[in-house]
Design a protein around this motif. Structure first.
Motif, PDB file in Angstrom:
ATOM      1  N   LYS A   1       3.649 -12.868  13.730  1.00  0.00           N
ATOM      2  CA  LYS A   1       3.266 -14.281  13.875  1.00  0.00           C
ATOM      3  C   LYS A   1       2.627 -14.579  15.228  1.00  0.00           C
ATOM      4  CE  LYS A   1       5.495 -15.792  10.126  1.00  0.00           C
ATOM      5  NZ  LYS A   1       5.084 -14.634   9.318  1.00  0.00           N
ATOM      6  N   LYS A   2       2.914 -13.682  16.184  1.00  0.00           N
ATOM      7  CA  LYS A   2       2.421 -13.967  17.535  1.00  0.00           C
ATOM      8  C   LYS A   2       1.797 -12.705  18.115  1.00  0.00           C
ATOM      9  CE  LYS A   2       4.304 -15.173  22.085  1.00  0.00           C
ATOM     10  NZ  LYS A   2       5.473 -15.685  22.800  1.00  0.00           N
ATOM     11  N   ILE A   3       0.625 -12.865  18.713  1.00  0.00           N
ATOM     12  CA  ILE A   3      -0.027 -11.738  19.381  1.00  0.00           C
ATOM     13  C   ILE A   3      -0.340 -12.148  20.810  1.00  0.00           C
ATOM     14  CG2 ILE A   3      -2.127 -10.319  19.491  1.00  0.00           C
ATOM     15  CD1 ILE A   3      -2.170 -10.184  16.495  1.00  0.00           C
ATOM     16  N   ARG A   4      -0.007 -11.262  21.741  1.00  0.00           N
ATOM     17  CA  ARG A   4      -0.389 -11.485  23.140  1.00  0.00           C
ATOM     18  C   ARG A   4      -1.387 -10.414  23.552  1.00  0.00           C
ATOM     19  NH1 ARG A   4       1.202 -14.293  27.269  1.00  0.00           N
ATOM     20  NH2 ARG A   4       3.087 -15.012  26.218  1.00  0.00           N
ATOM     21  N   LEU A   5      -2.521 -10.827  24.079  1.00  0.00           N
ATOM     22  CA  LEU A   5      -3.495  -9.879  24.608  1.00  0.00           C
ATOM     23  C   LEU A   5      -3.242  -9.725  26.100  1.00  0.00           C
ATOM     24  CD1 LEU A   5      -6.728 -11.086  22.767  1.00  0.00           C
ATOM     25  CD2 LEU A   5      -5.068  -9.370  22.048  1.00  0.00           C
ATOM     26  N   THR A   6      -3.187  -8.478  26.537  1.00  0.00           N
ATOM     27  CA  THR A   6      -2.878  -8.225  27.929  1.00  0.00           C
ATOM     28  C   THR A   6      -3.605  -6.954  28.354  1.00  0.00           C
ATOM     29  OG1 THR A   6      -1.033  -7.851  29.467  1.00  0.00           O
ATOM     30  CG2 THR A   6      -0.631  -7.207  27.191  1.00  0.00           C
ATOM     31  N   GLY A   7      -3.206  -6.352  29.469  1.00  0.00           N
ATOM     32  CA  GLY A   7      -3.883  -5.148  29.919  1.00  0.00           C
ATOM     33  C   GLY A   7      -3.030  -4.424  30.942  1.00  0.00           C
ATOM     34  N   GLY A   8      -3.706  -3.846  31.860  1.00  0.00           N
ATOM     35  CA  GLY A   8      -4.926  -4.118  32.577  1.00  0.00           C
ATOM     36  C   GLY A   8      -5.290  -5.601  32.585  1.00  0.00           C
ATOM     37  N   GLU A   9      -6.515  -5.865  32.960  1.00  0.00           N
ATOM     38  CA  GLU A   9      -6.940  -7.260  32.972  1.00  0.00           C
ATOM     39  C   GLU A   9      -7.776  -7.533  31.715  1.00  0.00           C
ATOM     40  OE1 GLU A   9      -6.155 -10.027  34.262  1.00  0.00           O
ATOM     41  OE2 GLU A   9      -7.758 -10.933  33.107  1.00  0.00           O
ATOM     42  N   PRO A  10      -7.216  -8.283  30.765  1.00  0.00           N
ATOM     43  CA  PRO A  10      -7.923  -8.467  29.490  1.00  0.00           C
ATOM     44  C   PRO A  10      -9.288  -9.124  29.667  1.00  0.00           C
ATOM     45  CG  PRO A  10      -6.021  -9.944  29.654  1.00  0.00           C
ATOM     46  CD  PRO A  10      -5.916  -8.977  30.777  1.00  0.00           C
ATOM     47  N   LEU A  11      -9.433  -9.954  30.710  1.00  0.00           N
ATOM     48  CA  LEU A  11     -10.694 -10.704  30.829  1.00  0.00           C
ATOM     49  C   LEU A  11     -11.830  -9.894  31.441  1.00  0.00           C
ATOM     50  CD1 LEU A  11      -9.422 -14.297  31.629  1.00  0.00           C
ATOM     51  CD2 LEU A  11     -10.045 -13.255  29.435  1.00  0.00           C
ATOM     52  N   ILE A  12     -11.572  -8.632  31.821  1.00  0.00           N
ATOM     53  CA  ILE A  12     -12.724  -7.816  32.238  1.00  0.00           C
ATOM     54  C   ILE A  12     -13.203  -6.931  31.083  1.00  0.00           C
ATOM     55  CG2 ILE A  12     -12.154  -7.876  34.707  1.00  0.00           C
ATOM     56  CD1 ILE A  12     -11.324  -4.908  34.412  1.00  0.00           C
ATOM     57  N   ARG A  13     -12.550  -7.042  29.933  1.00  0.00           N
ATOM     58  CA  ARG A  13     -13.023  -6.292  28.756  1.00  0.00           C
ATOM     59  C   ARG A  13     -14.215  -7.032  28.144  1.00  0.00           C
ATOM     60  NH1 ARG A  13     -11.252  -2.203  24.544  1.00  0.00           N
ATOM     61  NH2 ARG A  13     -13.341  -1.952  23.728  1.00  0.00           N
ATOM     62  N   GLN A  14     -15.349  -6.314  28.042  1.00  0.00           N
ATOM     63  CA  GLN A  14     -16.536  -6.918  27.423  1.00  0.00           C
ATOM     64  C   GLN A  14     -16.208  -7.319  25.989  1.00  0.00           C
ATOM     65  OE1 GLN A  14     -19.631  -7.414  28.839  1.00  0.00           O
ATOM     66  NE2 GLN A  14     -18.631  -6.762  30.733  1.00  0.00           N
TER      67      GLN A  14
END
Ligand code: SAM
Ligand code: SF4
Length: 330
Positions: free
Chosen positions: A63-76
């Protein structure tokens, strides 16, 4: 058809955390060593593969997904990926953990893409200290990013602070005040012994209980029964009920009995517990069976039977898991 995923202890798994890259523009002292070698690109899951995994898990009741990393916002392509995942029928919430460095330009597109909540890491309000902890980060850029996120219309924004003695423990009151002034939640995190980062973590370890005591010198903390579906225990400030204070205490407080999540590493390993190496190679399966989800689903179901009961972190800071946090995603 939606079938609930259950582990061998009967815990229902309805939360997936996906690391979309192991790379980062920061080198936080608790997360990475100064010199890091990142994965070759072909070993990292492609956007299409990430979407396929998200869709498979949502179809199985996540029901829930979290996007993370590393830094997720530098992924094209991250905004497009968010939009596609947010549109999966059955998913209640798509959220992200970010260091905030790219939010000035991406906060609005992310909110428009359907991202509901953001966790933004902020360990210090002092520019020199912030630079010392992140090694490469600019405090101004992150504070501007927080402002951009506030005006982009997210349902909730939470700050994440890893508390370390001798580095930022004395800033706990200022960080709480910042959260109050900006109508944000804030979670204080105990440092976890993941990866050899070139310093002994035990020396700076700060238990959540000490953080709580410092806050109670200035504020009345009220117990809250609120659940975020994550490991944080929440309290509210009596005088500022709009701000929630979370404590994430993997070392001094064990939250494993109610664990509802698994993690996907940037290279496509399905990690059953942050504190163990048990995992399966989903990337290999995805690439061997590009058009047939059956073998992938079967492997996921089988692997859940091997999800450990609990992690074995402790406050001595001894490294028991060699994997860095940026690989598995916090
Ligand atoms: N780059 C993003 C960020 O920093 O928010 C997302 C990835 S980062 C690995 C996710 C979270 O893990 C951050 O809040 C970070 O502070 C936390 N973290 C990283 N290493 C940690 C450690 N060894 N112990 C506790 N928290 C850690
Ligand atoms: Fe990068 Fe986040 Fe790790 Fe800091 S905690 S080095 S911002 S991945």
């Amino acid at each position: 058809m939606s079938t609930a995923l259950r582990d061998g202890f009967g815990r229902q798994i309805d939360y997936l955390r996906m690391s979309v890259t192991d790379r980062c523009d920061f080198r936080c002292v608790y997360c990475m060593a100064e010199d890091m070698t990142f994965l070759p690109r072909q070993q990292v899951l492609g956007l299409e593969e990430l979407y396929r995994v998200a869709a498979l898990f949502v179809a199985q009741g996540v029901k829930k997904i979290r996007l993370t990393g590393g830094e997720p916002l530098i992924r094209q392509g991250i905004v497009g990926l968010c939009e596609r995942i947010a549109g999966l029928p059955g998913l209640h919430e798509l959220v992200m953990t970010t260091n905030g460095s790219q939010l000035v330009k991406l906060a609005r597109p992310l909110a428009d893409a359907g991202l509901k909540r953001l966790n933004i890491s902020l360990d210090s309000l002092n520019p020199a200290r912030f630079r010392g902890i992140t090694r490469t980060g600019s405090l101004r850029q992150v504070l501007d990013g927080i402002e951009a996120a506030r005006s982009a219309g997210f349902q909730r924004i939470k700050l994440n602070t890893v508390v370390m003695k001798g580095r930022n423990f004395d800033e706990v009151p200022a960080l709480v005040q910042y959260a109050i002034d900006h109508h944000l939640d804030i979670s204080f995190i105990e440092e976890m012994p993941l990866g050899e980062v070139g310093r002994h973590r035990g020396e700076s370890f700060c238990a959540s209980e000490e953080v709580r005591q410092v806050i109670t010198r200035q504020h009345r903390l009220l117990d809250s029964t609120e659940e975020s579906g994550g490991p944080a225990r929440y309290m509210r400030l009596q005088e500022h009920p709009q701000t929630r204070i979370g404590f994430i205490s993997p070392n001094s407080h064990n939250f494993c009995a109610t664990c509802n999540r698994v993690r996907l590493t940037a290279e496509g390993r399905l990690l059953l517990c942050l504190g163990h190496e048990n995992s399966i190679d989903l990337r290999g399966l995805l690439r061997r069976h590009p058009l047939d989800d059956g073998p992938v689903l079967e492997a996921i179901g089988r692997s859940l039977q091997r999800k450990p009961w609990r992690h074995e972190f402790s406050a001595d800071g001894e490294v028991k898991v060699l994997r860095f946090m940026n690989v598995s995603g916090g």
